[in-house]
Write a protein that holds these residues in place. Structure first.
Motif, PDB file in Angstrom:
ATOM      1  N   UNK A 166      69.712   3.971 -21.171  1.00 36.87           N
ATOM      2  CA  UNK A 166      70.691   4.577 -20.263  1.00 36.87           C
ATOM      3  C   UNK A 166      70.066   5.584 -19.290  1.00 36.87           C
ATOM      4  N   UNK A 167      68.746   5.784 -19.348  1.00 36.01           N
ATOM      5  CA  UNK A 167      68.086   6.616 -18.327  1.00 36.01           C
ATOM      6  C   UNK A 167      68.126   5.833 -17.018  1.00 36.01           C
ATOM      7  N   UNK A 168      68.632   6.474 -15.963  1.00 33.81           N
ATOM      8  CA  UNK A 168      68.802   5.762 -14.698  1.00 33.81           C
ATOM      9  C   UNK A 168      67.514   5.749 -13.870  1.00 33.81           C
ATOM     10  N   UNK A 169      66.443   6.350 -14.388  1.00 40.04           N
ATOM     11  CA  UNK A 169      65.164   6.444 -13.679  1.00 40.04           C
ATOM     12  C   UNK A 169      65.375   6.991 -12.261  1.00 40.04           C
ATOM     13  N   UNK A 170      66.253   7.955 -12.161  1.00 34.71           N
ATOM     14  CA  UNK A 170      66.548   8.537 -10.839  1.00 34.71           C
ATOM     15  C   UNK A 170      65.502   9.576 -10.442  1.00 34.71           C
ATOM     16  N   UNK A 171      64.784  10.092 -11.423  1.00 34.49           N
ATOM     17  CA  UNK A 171      63.740  11.114 -11.195  1.00 34.49           C
ATOM     18  C   UNK A 171      64.286  12.463 -10.729  1.00 34.49           C
ATOM     19  N   UNK A 172      65.609  12.639 -10.808  1.00 33.53           N
ATOM     20  CA  UNK A 172      66.163  13.941 -10.419  1.00 33.53           C
ATOM     21  C   UNK A 172      65.614  15.045 -11.310  1.00 33.53           C
ATOM     22  N   UNK A 173      65.358  14.706 -12.576  1.00 31.76           N
ATOM     23  CA  UNK A 173      64.822  15.709 -13.497  1.00 31.76           C
ATOM     24  C   UNK A 173      63.462  16.208 -13.014  1.00 31.76           C
ATOM     25  N   UNK A 174      62.698  15.319 -12.409  1.00 30.27           N
ATOM     26  CA  UNK A 174      61.374  15.717 -11.903  1.00 30.27           C
ATOM     27  C   UNK A 174      61.534  16.492 -10.599  1.00 30.27           C
ATOM     28  N   UNK A 175      62.420  16.004  -9.728  1.00 29.28           N
ATOM     29  CA  UNK A 175      62.617  16.672  -8.434  1.00 29.28           C
ATOM     30  C   UNK A 175      63.103  18.108  -8.603  1.00 29.28           C
ATOM     31  N   UNK A 176      63.911  18.328  -9.647  1.00 33.42           N
ATOM     32  CA  UNK A 176      64.533  19.633  -9.816  1.00 33.42           C
ATOM     33  C   UNK A 176      63.658  20.592 -10.634  1.00 33.42           C
ATOM     34  N   UNK A 177      62.581  20.067 -11.196  1.00 32.52           N
ATOM     35  CA  UNK A 177      61.738  20.857 -12.095  1.00 32.52           C
ATOM     36  C   UNK A 177      60.936  21.901 -11.325  1.00 32.52           C
ATOM     37  N   UNK A 178      60.997  23.130 -11.795  1.00 29.43           N
ATOM     38  CA  UNK A 178      60.264  24.208 -11.134  1.00 29.43           C
ATOM     39  C   UNK A 178      58.757  24.022 -11.268  1.00 29.43           C
ATOM     40  N   UNK A 179      58.344  23.301 -12.282  1.00 32.95           N
ATOM     41  CA  UNK A 179      56.910  23.148 -12.532  1.00 32.95           C
ATOM     42  C   UNK A 179      56.275  22.083 -11.650  1.00 32.95           C
ATOM     43  N   UNK A 180      57.086  21.138 -11.182  1.00 30.78           N
ATOM     44  CA  UNK A 180      56.500  20.047 -10.404  1.00 30.78           C
ATOM     45  C   UNK A 180      56.390  20.383  -8.920  1.00 30.78           C
ATOM     46  N   UNK A 181      56.914  21.540  -8.533  1.00 32.54           N
ATOM     47  CA  UNK A 181      56.800  21.925  -7.126  1.00 32.54           C
ATOM     48  C   UNK A 181      55.401  22.503  -6.926  1.00 32.54           C
ATOM     49  N   UNK A 182      54.549  21.762  -6.363  1.00 36.23           N
ATOM     50  CA  UNK A 182      53.178  22.167  -6.049  1.00 36.23           C
ATOM     51  C   UNK A 182      52.456  22.815  -7.220  1.00 36.23           C
TER      52      UNK A 182
END
Ligand code: FES
Length: 234
Positions: A166-182
């Motif tokens: 049921x994971x939609x593989x939308x990657x919103x979790x990655x986009x919103x993550x403070x750690x993945x910003x640069x």
């Protein structure tokens, strides 16, 4: 019809919509309160504690998170006292120690006045802010990730460590993550507990005043408004 209340934030009398948080109200009126786990449209959990303020009641003040405190009639809030700055610096230092290779966290620390980190680095790459978990649950109703474990073992993962159907593989979790910003390119090793010289002073907020700050998505936190005003008067 919306009901309004009048409160005072840093000496300014403000009329705010009843039911909104002190953090949202402050930001709406251009008062900068640092924050990390707050994300517009998601519930607030008070995880990072960066948004602390002093709530003064009958002459006595209580330190509390502004994202979890709703405005009320006659409320008095102080966002930038010496006590708050000191506590916030310490919180920011702990965040750097937890995720020193996040440029976003380094940036927050610089803005909070941190110049050195007194705690050992953990290189966790996660500060448990829960933005990813909440966006998955509240925006997508997917609940594909969640917090697993307790104490120092607490981390975000898929159920049973496997990506569910049921994971939609939308990657919103990655986009919103403070750690993945640069990611921070600086050397972050045990024994080198300091702010990275590559990040210090180089704020992530754009300096051309066209984009918004990565944190508030409104261009109003961390002094963006004040800088915008300064720029307008130059
Ligand atoms: S923004 Fe309020 S505790 Fe993180």
């Amino acid at each position: 019809m919306q009901e309004h209340v009048t409160l005072t934030i840093d000496g300014a009398q403000i009329s705010a919509v009843k039911g909104t948080s002190v953090l949202d109200t402050a930001m709406e009126f251009g008062i900068c309160i640092p924050h990390l786990c707050h994300y517009a449209g998601l519930s607030d959990v008070g995880a990072c504690r960066l948004c602390i303020v002093e709530h003064v009641v009958n002459g006595r003040s209580k330190v509390t998170t502004s994202c979890r405190l709703n405005v009320a009639e006659g409320m008095v809030i102080l966002t930038d006292t010496e006590k708050i700055r000191r506590l916030r610096r310490n919180i920011a230092e702990l965040l750097v120690a937890q995720a020193p290779n996040s440029r976003a966290v380094q940036d927050i620390a610089v803005r909070c006045g941190v110049r050195e980190v007194r705690y050992p680095f953990h290189n966790d790459n996660c500060v448990r802010c829960g933005r990813c978990v909440r966006v998955c649950s509240e925006m997508w109703q997917a609940d594909a990730i969640g917090f697993i474990g307790r104490g120092k073992d607490r981390h975000v993962d898929f159920p049973f460590g496997r990506k569910p159907d049921f994971c939609k593989t939308c990657n919103t979790c990655i986009d919103i993550c403070a750690m993945t910003i640069t990611p921070c390119p600086g050397p972050m090793k045990q024994g080198e507990e300091r702010l990275c010289s590559a990040c210090e002073g180089q704020l992530m907020m754009t300096t051309n005043f066209t984009d918004s700050c990565v944190w508030c998505e409104m261009g109003r936190c961390f002094g963006c408004t004040r800088q915008l005003q300064t720029a307008a008067h130059q």
